[in-house]
Design a protein around this motif. Structure first.
Motif, PDB file in Angstrom:
ATOM      1  N   ALA A 175       0.846  -1.202   0.000  1.00 38.74           N
ATOM      2  CA  ALA A 175       0.000   0.000   0.000  1.00 38.74           C
ATOM      3  C   ALA A 175       0.877   1.245   0.000  1.00 38.74           C
ATOM      4  O   ALA A 175       0.584   2.234  -0.682  1.00 38.74           O
ATOM      5  CB  ALA A 175      -0.928  -0.017   1.219  1.00 38.74           C
ATOM      6  N   PHE A 178       2.409   1.788  -3.367  1.00 41.30           N
ATOM      7  CA  PHE A 178       1.388   2.371  -4.238  1.00 41.30           C
ATOM      8  C   PHE A 178       1.235   3.868  -3.950  1.00 41.30           C
ATOM      9  O   PHE A 178       1.131   4.684  -4.868  1.00 41.30           O
ATOM     10  CB  PHE A 178       0.040   1.656  -4.049  1.00 41.30           C
ATOM     11  N   MET A 179       1.227   4.238  -2.690  1.00 34.88           N
ATOM     12  CA  MET A 179       1.076   5.663  -2.369  1.00 34.88           C
ATOM     13  C   MET A 179       2.240   6.485  -2.938  1.00 34.88           C
ATOM     14  O   MET A 179       2.062   7.626  -3.361  1.00 34.88           O
ATOM     15  CB  MET A 179       0.928   5.864  -0.856  1.00 34.88           C
ATOM     16  N   ALA A 182       1.526   6.856  -6.627  1.00 32.96           N
ATOM     17  CA  ALA A 182       0.467   7.842  -6.829  1.00 32.96           C
ATOM     18  C   ALA A 182       1.028   9.250  -6.695  1.00 32.96           C
ATOM     19  O   ALA A 182       0.671  10.160  -7.458  1.00 32.96           O
ATOM     20  CB  ALA A 182      -0.662   7.611  -5.812  1.00 32.96           C
ATOM     21  N   MET A 256     -11.107  -5.511  -4.824  1.00 35.61           N
ATOM     22  CA  MET A 256     -11.050  -4.066  -4.621  1.00 35.61           C
ATOM     23  C   MET A 256     -10.695  -3.356  -5.916  1.00 35.61           C
ATOM     24  O   MET A 256      -9.523  -3.312  -6.301  1.00 35.61           O
ATOM     25  CB  MET A 256      -9.981  -3.809  -3.546  1.00 35.61           C
ATOM     26  N   ALA A 258      -9.682  -0.362  -8.170  1.00 34.91           N
ATOM     27  CA  ALA A 258      -8.906   0.803  -7.752  1.00 34.91           C
ATOM     28  C   ALA A 258      -8.274   1.441  -8.979  1.00 34.91           C
ATOM     29  O   ALA A 258      -7.210   1.029  -9.434  1.00 34.91           O
ATOM     30  CB  ALA A 258      -7.837   0.371  -6.753  1.00 34.91           C
ATOM     31  N   LEU A 260      -6.658   4.187  -9.567  1.00 31.34           N
ATOM     32  CA  LEU A 260      -5.330   4.788  -9.486  1.00 31.34           C
ATOM     33  C   LEU A 260      -4.253   3.703  -9.390  1.00 31.34           C
ATOM     34  O   LEU A 260      -3.148   3.854  -9.922  1.00 31.34           O
ATOM     35  CB  LEU A 260      -5.263   5.779  -8.316  1.00 31.34           C
TER      36      LEU A 260
ATOM     37  N   ALA B 186      -5.402   8.619  -3.555  1.00 34.44           N
ATOM     38  CA  ALA B 186      -4.369   7.641  -3.185  1.00 34.44           C
ATOM     39  C   ALA B 186      -4.626   7.086  -1.790  1.00 34.44           C
ATOM     40  O   ALA B 186      -4.560   5.870  -1.568  1.00 34.44           O
ATOM     41  CB  ALA B 186      -2.988   8.289  -3.252  1.00 34.44           C
ATOM     42  N   ALA B 188      -7.508   7.088  -0.152  1.00 35.38           N
ATOM     43  CA  ALA B 188      -8.751   6.314  -0.129  1.00 35.38           C
ATOM     44  C   ALA B 188      -8.516   4.903  -0.669  1.00 35.38           C
ATOM     45  O   ALA B 188      -8.989   3.922  -0.085  1.00 35.38           O
ATOM     46  CB  ALA B 188      -9.834   7.033  -0.937  1.00 35.38           C
ATOM     47  N   GLU B 189      -7.753   4.807  -1.749  1.00 38.81           N
ATOM     48  CA  GLU B 189      -7.495   3.471  -2.303  1.00 38.81           C
ATOM     49  C   GLU B 189      -6.595   2.650  -1.383  1.00 38.81           C
ATOM     50  O   GLU B 189      -6.844   1.475  -1.133  1.00 38.81           O
ATOM     51  CB  GLU B 189      -6.888   3.572  -3.713  1.00 38.81           C
ATOM     52  N   ALA B 190      -5.556   3.287  -0.877  1.00 35.60           N
ATOM     53  CA  ALA B 190      -4.596   2.541  -0.045  1.00 35.60           C
ATOM     54  C   ALA B 190      -5.242   2.065   1.255  1.00 35.60           C
ATOM     55  O   ALA B 190      -5.065   0.921   1.673  1.00 35.60           O
ATOM     56  CB  ALA B 190      -3.371   3.400   0.249  1.00 35.60           C
ATOM     57  N   THR B 192      -8.433   1.683   1.907  1.00 38.59           N
ATOM     58  CA  THR B 192      -9.502   0.717   1.663  1.00 38.59           C
ATOM     59  C   THR B 192      -8.906  -0.647   1.305  1.00 38.59           C
ATOM     60  O   THR B 192      -9.436  -1.694   1.702  1.00 38.59           O
ATOM     61  CB  THR B 192     -10.439   1.223   0.551  1.00 38.59           C
TER      62      THR B 192
END
Lengths: 296, 296, 296, 296
Positions: A175, A178-179, A182, A256, A258, A260, B186, B188-190, B192
């Motif tokens: 996660a 990913f952030m 992003a 999920m 997503a 992005l 970012a 919200a997706e991470a 969640t």
């Protein structure tokens, strides 16, 4: 008497981590696919092993930090894998960026072998590893986490416990990656928009990373995006893509959708598709990707 | 003798800014569409005007901070607009979030009127405005920027000069709002993804905003996303959508394809489409949007 | 003397295909996970088998048409899989929607077993299967394709040869399913845009499927999208998602970033995430997905 | 006595339409920005006018088919616009691809001028226009539609009535152009996926446009995508982008988030950003866009 640790994986992060362990008084039994990497370490404090099994023999703790799930599976369960060398009750601390599913599978393999497994992925670039500034995420059975505390504390500035489920820490690591992706996309789009609107993209970047976004990711990565400076390579686009794919796998596993995550995945996949997987940084996948579409 | 300023726009940001100007010793000639808002100000230090023209009469500086480009055009050039009231050489400081094109048009209108225009949009939520902690971006002719310095310094913690082009600061403001939207998506997706993978989303959010993303945006907005706490409304989804549309307009104007800008735009447009434009916060457009698609 | 065929998979497509084979004079040795499905067939023309191995015993050709790669692997190579029953030289015609990689793996398994494998996925809904109107894509060694011609011609209106590589036909099938998903998304967006603009969405849909888009996919699927009529279920959203995931896997395997593939994937994943995988049609994943975001 | 029509716009579609009207017995009063284009028409059957007003003088019907909303506004309401020339009660048939909002504005302008307006946008490439095979969408007051029937029937193979709202037909036209863009993206991704998977992209394209997608759009556009053949230019990328922007505007106006509309918009904007707006076809924006990201 000095304590021994098995240490497998002498990449960009592995080398400084190994140095810190040596400095903290550990003797390392090291294994790496290309043994030449071990020359960077103090030869008196290490024993070079030619299989993972040997690196894992006679120690209480084996640390692995390698680049891919498949490689790690081989290192653990392959013919000369660590399972073949570890003593009953010994602990494998797995610090690579891998999927939660891989962690769960490895934990099962260890359980059948009467050995233990701990997911302990890390955040930090090589400089952070050298400065013992890594953030280390752990998850798994409480007693296993406890056994690892001493060693982990010597590697980072904080060890954060994400619960008892085997792969929780792996999800947190993915996660977080990913952030970062992003943020790279956001900066690349924002700074290119500024540039195409006649502004100085570096001034704009500096403003944001001094104020609203005054934090390590925007500051450290942002200056490369702003300056369109993508060399030298700190983390290959191919490895970034591998992580993006793990993030997407995790999203699929968690059911999920997503958008992005998909966008980040496709940016990195495009870099690989264009033949840049091994000769460009993952930051460039975003920076150049946005610039090329924008014609600048 | 106390100095007078024209002040137009008593919204969430306008009120604390007006209070600070009063506290700094200015007398304000205020105008607002709903005059009742002026009750929040010290009545001895303000003169309530029933047209923008009157608020602009006999002062050196008129500040506007309103919600939409169209509203601002009307306030400037409408029948009783400030152009009709301003003295030759007086300065309009435009602090709203508007497009660079609107700024350019307004600057032209002012030039024909022998008055001056300065784009000076701000970053900061109402609490920041109250604490004089706004970041103020300016752009335009050097001498115009110089005239505004004193007043602007009394409103924020920094005034950053983005060059001589009229609308440059407006682009920076929109780029920044886009970067906030991107961070909201970012997070919200991470978070969640973490939740659907069995983790505690607030713990994950806290970890990131204490470490890699230890900066105001991730900290302040992140806690709402993490807690799924979207009330009370600080900034309506409808206004967030208006900003997203300006960002997209700016990208179109600059000939800049930008998939994350489009994604952010569509999140906010979806909130408006679902009837939540006026009864939910723009943070919710991202937080709820992601949650609903993910079935949680 | 009548010829025998092994036939595995009595789903929505399998049943009408089996009926056609029976009508063409074949006796079928059938296997299905839930044997009750076999009641739909003429009992005198079939032999019900309780393992795939038995269905594959003593025949020259075994046809499989099942829903997932993992199921097919088990049916082929599991303990009582067809490999255990097939005679040397016999041919497995694999008509399921699976990945090229699965086909390649199965072809290897067959090669080691001295049996043969042919990828022959089909396009067509159950009515088309019943009317022998399927389009059948094949790929693989020329002599293997030749052996299958007779049987395949009795099932469809055309057998198209996509070359000698084992999995080529599987890629074509997945590419086609993606094109259908893309058309569903396009129609859902276009017709909802028409609706929200005050037009009659069914009239708009009829116009396009009578003119520019006068072809089976837009006509057959378009009427459901236009009427927002998603029952009864012809193809579950969960299976549509499975296909979308295979398309994405194929794109990853081919190193091919593809934003519309990602978009389609996420639409179907959202339907699954919302708990609609088994109780709604894949068409609804697009139709309802677009409508819900649009607030209608 | 032959009937006269005002005809404005001698572009790729305007020329063949004008020829058909002449052939049907009309005398045309033509206006075009570059009058040289009129040389393609039978000089005895036309009167070349140097302003829109003159082209509109003394006729019952004025047809416009031009490339942009702004151009059309000028042609209608500019200093020498058709409003200045049209007789009371005369009818303006507006066949350009424009927004519903432009149509509504023009209809108001006409109403104040005691003249009439009809939105009648068309589908079809130049060859279709030449063959009187256009599809013509109309919307507006019933009596106005009735007045236009005769002329419109001589231009196309069908006139479809989308109701009484002024701009309805414009929305249908834009929705259709979006559906074409979506099909272009879908084909580009599918055929590139096939190519990168080792298949012959033209064979795959032919299969789909002979079967599931056997309709004009997939057949006519698909062969260019499949062959990567984007010359000569039939419709410039810049004009395609203009349409994509109108589609997005329409979606914003209808409060309709639409990710595929955004994707199509960004593909065309990228072509413009890369400097290809005037020297490549809109098909190339999709075909080359996908290929370049995929590194082929």
């Amino acid at each position: 008497m000095e304590k021994k640790i098995g240490f497998i994986g002498l990449g960009n992060l592995g080398i400084p981590m190994a140095k810190n362990l040596i400095e903290s008084g550990f003797h390392l039994q090291v294994y790496n696919r290309t043994l030449k990497k071990a020359e960077a370490l103090d030869q008196e404090k290490i024993t070079i092993c030619n299989t993972p099994a040997r690196a894992a023999t006679g120690v209480d703790i084996v640390i692995t930090i390698v680049s891919e799930d498949a490689v790690l599976h081989e290192i653990v369960s392959g013919d000369d894998g660590i399972l073949a060398g570890m003593s009953p009750g010994a602990l494998h601390i797995s610090m690579s960026t891998i999927s939660a599913q891989t962690s769960e599978q490895l934990a099962q393999n260890h359980a059948q072998n009467n050995t233990q497994y701990l997911a302990a992925p890390v955040f930090g670039r090589p400089e952070a590893a050298a400065a013992r500034k890594l953030w280390i995420c752990v998850s798994g059975p409480p007693e296993v986490k406890k056994s690892a505390t001493g060693v982990l504390n010597s590697l980072g500035q904080g060890v954060i416990d994400f619960g008892d489920a085997i792969g929780g820490a792996n999800v947190v690591k993915l996660a977080g990656n990913f952030m970062i992706m992003a943020a790279l996309e956001a900066m690349a789009e924002a700074y290119t928009l500024a540039e195409k609107s006649g502004l100085d993209r570096e001034q704009v970047a500096n403003f944001f990373s001094d104020t609203l976004f005054a934090c390590p990711i925007y500051q450290n990565y942002g200056k490369f995006i702003a300056a369109k400076q993508y060399q030298p390579i700190a983390f290959k686009a191919r490895l970034g893509y591998k992580d993006a794919r793990l993030v997407l796998d995790t999203a699929q596993h968690a059911k999920m959708p997503a958008p992005l995550i998909s966008l980040a995945h496709n940016r990195l996949l495009a870099a690989v598709a264009k033949g840049r997987g091994d000769n460009s940084d993952w930051i460039a996948a975003f920076g150049e990707g946005v610039s090329e579409e924008a014609g600048v």
